[in-house]
Structure formats: structure tokens, C-alpha cells
Design an enzyme around this catalytic site. Structure first.
Site, PDB file in Angstrom:
ATOM      1  N   LYS A  27       0.842  -1.258   0.082  1.00 38.58           N
ATOM      2  CA  LYS A  27      -0.078   0.023   0.027  1.00 38.58           C
ATOM      3  C   LYS A  27       0.783   1.182  -0.101  1.00 38.58           C
ATOM      4  CE  LYS A  27       0.662   1.757   4.122  1.00 38.58           C
ATOM      5  NZ  LYS A  27       1.556   2.876   4.379  1.00 38.58           N
ATOM      6  N   ALA A 118       3.820  -1.259   4.012  1.00 41.50           N
ATOM      7  CA  ALA A 118       3.058  -2.187   4.824  1.00 41.50           C
ATOM      8  C   ALA A 118       3.078  -3.371   4.675  1.00 41.50           C
ATOM      9  CB  ALA A 118       1.485  -1.514   4.783  1.00 41.50           C
ATOM     10  N   ASP A 154      -2.724  -1.148   9.533  1.00 40.03           N
ATOM     11  CA  ASP A 154      -2.965  -1.238   8.380  1.00 40.03           C
ATOM     12  C   ASP A 154      -3.638  -2.593   7.896  1.00 40.03           C
ATOM     13  OD1 ASP A 154      -1.708   1.048   7.907  1.00 40.03           O
ATOM     14  OD2 ASP A 154       0.265   0.357   7.757  1.00 40.03           O
TER      15      ASP A 154
HETATM   16  O1  C5P Z   1      -0.722  -0.648  14.252  1.00 38.24           O
HETATM   17  P1  C5P Z   1       0.745  -1.025  13.888  1.00 38.24           P
HETATM   18  O2  C5P Z   1       1.278  -1.904  14.913  1.00 38.24           O
HETATM   19  O3  C5P Z   1       1.265  -1.142  12.539  1.00 38.24           O
HETATM   20  O4  C5P Z   1       1.717   0.407  14.476  1.00 38.24           O
HETATM   21  C1  C5P Z   1       3.167   0.339  14.553  1.00 38.24           C
HETATM   22  C2  C5P Z   1       3.307   1.290  15.564  1.00 38.24           C
HETATM   23  O5  C5P Z   1       3.118   2.661  14.602  1.00 38.24           O
HETATM   24  C3  C5P Z   1       2.483   1.620  16.828  1.00 38.24           C
HETATM   25  O6  C5P Z   1       3.125   0.749  17.971  1.00 38.24           O
HETATM   26  C4  C5P Z   1       2.595   3.366  16.887  1.00 38.24           C
HETATM   27  O7  C5P Z   1       3.912   3.549  17.571  1.00 38.24           O
HETATM   28  C5  C5P Z   1       2.584   3.775  15.601  1.00 38.24           C
HETATM   29  N1  C5P Z   1       1.218   4.113  15.135  1.00 38.24           N
HETATM   30  C6  C5P Z   1       0.837   5.525  15.435  1.00 38.24           C
HETATM   31  N2  C5P Z   1      -0.329   5.674  14.926  1.00 38.24           N
HETATM   32  C7  C5P Z   1      -0.948   4.965  14.221  1.00 38.24           C
HETATM   33  C8  C5P Z   1      -0.536   3.922  13.693  1.00 38.24           C
HETATM   34  C9  C5P Z   1       0.779   3.439  14.136  1.00 38.24           C
HETATM   35  O8  C5P Z   1       1.435   6.125  16.451  1.00 38.24           O
HETATM   36  N3  C5P Z   1      -2.341   5.646  13.763  1.00 38.24           N
END
Ligand code: C5P
Length: 316
Positions: A27, A118, A154
Site C-alpha cells: 500500500k 505495509a 494497516d
Molecule cells: O498498528 P501498527 O502495529 O502497525 O503500528 C505500529 C506503530 O506505529 C505503533 O506501535 C505506533 O507507535 C505507531 N502508530 C501510531 N499511530 C497510528 C498507527 C501506528 O502512532 N495511527
């Protein structure tokens, strides 16, 4: 343990006999508006996701344990144990359905690691769709999306694919009505990744110090541009709040963006949290020419052409 969705006797018995193969795209974000950090540590997003034709492939076979192997991008660098998002996705699906987490999984990666495309979330989405078919869980798409959201912000989009609005921490997705138009991109893959949490932290720091531009807010302009099907209009609407943070951590991205500009790209953009940069082209031939010039510039590891939107994680 969450409550299994099926009782022992009502479980659908539609499991696949042979190997199951799933293809999942990378993505990019055509608009990535990042709000302030929330109490749970995530940032509130207003984004437009767009799935492009760079794919990972996951093959799932029946087995009596859970095991993951891989080849391609990042082989040897990525842990294949319980910390891997593919294994976590398989276990989450098994737990939700009360089925044993048994599968032999093989991942063929083309999406770069920690690239802002992603890739890890894509692999989790592929694992959900593959194990769902292998085990014959009969889960509804919404139930799968619910498990996907718990795995990463994602992941629900990568099950869905296409072009979609993302809100919340990115996990709430709404399809954008497809215009049928294909957009042509050049994807400049960097040497080495960037840590997503580190880029979010740098953005917070830049904002605290008054060094970041005003947040871009709602994606109205990009939605209007998508409807017009004119790459020159879309080029003007591409925006990413995370770009200054990614460039601050990796100043060489300025050279990549400048090289894409010099190569005649309509627009250049840091993809998600970077360090991959994407460039919009007029058509497939123009994308090929921009990719060749970017390759020759020596500012990136590799420039690949891609188009979008494409479908999310699907059986092939
Ligand atoms: O959701 P995911 O595990 O992919 O996110 C990885 C990291 O990216 C989270 O632990 C956070 O630190 C950051 N993040 C964030 N805000 C979001 C998505 C991700 O701060 N909307």
C-alpha cells in the site's frame, strides 16, 4: 482466550485439500493526515490508502504444527518465530475460531521490509485469508477485518485493497468508489528501512518544537482529484504529514525526491513512514522512463513500476 465463533459440531467443513496460495499487495497513502498522539499511544489518522501492484505471496499447506519459511526481500533478516506477523495472524485466527493453528506457510516477499509500504501488515492479511481457506473457517469478511484490526493498523485495508479512506488509527476502512482508472507509479526502494514508531515520535518532536508544517487535515482534495481521473490533478493533491519526520531521520530522501522530479515525475511523495518514495507518472510508458532515470541516479537501491488500485489479499 476469546470465545470460539463455532461450537464443536457446527464448524463449517469447507477446508481446502491442496495448498492454498494468496497474493497480497503493498500500500501507499495518497493522503496521510496525522493528528495528535492519543491516550493509547496511537495517532488519529485521516488517510487515503491505495493498493499497488507490488505483491507478496503466501502459500499455506496442511500440517500438524505451525511453521513459516520465506524467500525474497529480507530473507534472513526477518524473524520467522512467534513475533512474525504471519504466525501471529494464523494464531489469532485459530484462537477466534477454536481451530488448531496448524499450517506450513511459505512467504515469497517482494515488498521491502520497514519501507512504508505495509509489507508486514500485508503478510498478516495474506495469512488470515490463506488460513481461512485452508481451515475452512467460513468467517465473514467483517469478522476477518475485526481480527485484522487487532494485528495492526494497516491490516484491514490490505484484506480490502483498492482505494479506501482510513480513520481511527488507520484500522477503520471505507472503500472509495472505484472510478475504473488505473494510476501509474514508480516506487523508489531505499537501502534499509525506517522504524514506523520512530518516525511518529520524530513527527511529535518536530511539532512540539514548532518545526513541522501545519497538519493537512481531511482528504477532500484527493477524493475530488481521484474522481477527475487526471494525473496532473492528482499530482497536486498528494500529501503526507509524515514526510518531514522521515526526511529528518533520513536526509538522503531529499536526493531521491529531487531525482524523481528531475526525471519528470508528476509528483513525488514519501510513502507512509518511509523511506520508500513513490512518484506519479502519466502512463505506463512514462513510469518506465522515470524508473530508468531514478535507477541511473543512484539515489535509491531500485526503482520499480507499479499500478493501482489493485485488489487486497486474494486466493490465486
Ligand atoms: O498498528 P501498527 O502495529 O502497525 O503500528 C505500529 C506503530 O506505529 C505503533 O506501535 C505506533 O507507535 C505507531 N502508530 C501510531 N499511530 C497510528 C498507527 C501506528 O502512532 N495511527
Amino acid at each position: 482466550m476469546t470465545e470460539p465463533l463455532w461450537g464443536e459440531d457446527e464448524r463449517p467443513r469447507l477446508a481446502a485439500f491442496g495448498p492454498v496460495k494468496v497474493r497480497v499487495p503493498a500500500k501507499i497513502n495518497l493522503h496521510l493526515g496525522v493528528g495528535p498522539v492519543r491516550a493509547d499511544g496511537y495517532h488519529e489518522l485521516a488517510t487515503v490508502y491505495h493498493a499497488i501492484s507490488i505483491y507478496d505471496e503466501l502459500t499455506a499447506r496442511a500440517a500438524d504444527t505451525l511453521v513459516l519459511t520465506m524467500d525474497g526481500e529480507g530473507a534472513g533478516e526477518l524473524a520467522l518465530d512467534d513475533t512474525n506477523l504471519v504466525i501471529r495472524a494464523a494464531r489469532a485466527l485459530a484462537e477466534a475460531t477454536g481451530l488448531p493453528a496448524h499450517a506450513r506457510l511459505h512467504l515469497r516477499k517482494q515488498i521491502p521490509l520497514a519501507g512504508g509500504l505495509a509489507g508486514g501488515s500485508a503478510d498478516a492479511a495474506a495469512a488470515l485469508v490463506a488460513c481461512d481457506a485452508l481451515w475452512g473457517t467460513g468467517l465473514a469478511r467483517e469478522e476477518l477485518a475485526h481480527i485484522a484490526a487487532a494485528l495492526g493498523s494497516d491490516v484491514p485495508f490490505l484484506v480490502l485493497g483498492g482505494t479506501a479512506l482510513g480513520s481511527g488509527r488507520g484500522e477503520t476502512v471505507t472503500p472509495v468508489l472505484a472510478s475504473g482508472h488505473q494510476w501509474h507509479w514508480v516506487v523508489a526502494v531505499a537501502d534499509g528501512g525506517l522504524s514506523t514508531p520512530a518516525v511518529y515520535r520524530r513527527l511529535d518532536e518536530l511539532r512540539e518544537n514548532g518545526e513541522a508544517p501545519e497538519p493537512i487535515g481531511a482528504p477532500d482534495e484527493i477524493l475530488a482529484a481521484l474522481r477527475q481521473r487526471d494525473p496532473n490533478v492528482l499530482a497536486k493533491a498528494l500529501v503526507n504529514d509524515m514526510a518531514p519526520a522521515a526526511v529528518s531521520l533520513r536526509p538522503a530522501l531529499r536526493d531521491v525526491l529531487a531525482a524523481g522530479d528531475a526525471a519528470g515525475a508528476l509528483a513525488g511523495l514519501v510513502s507512509g513512514s518511509g523511506p520508500t518514495c513513490v512518484f506519479l507518472a502519466r502512463d505506463a510508458a512514462h513510469a518506465g522512463a522515470v524508473a530508468a532515470a531514478l535507477d541511473a541516479s543512484g539515489t535509491c537501491r531500485e526503482a520499480r513500476v507499479a499500478h493501482g488500485p489493485v485488489a487486497g489479499a486474494r486466493l490465486i
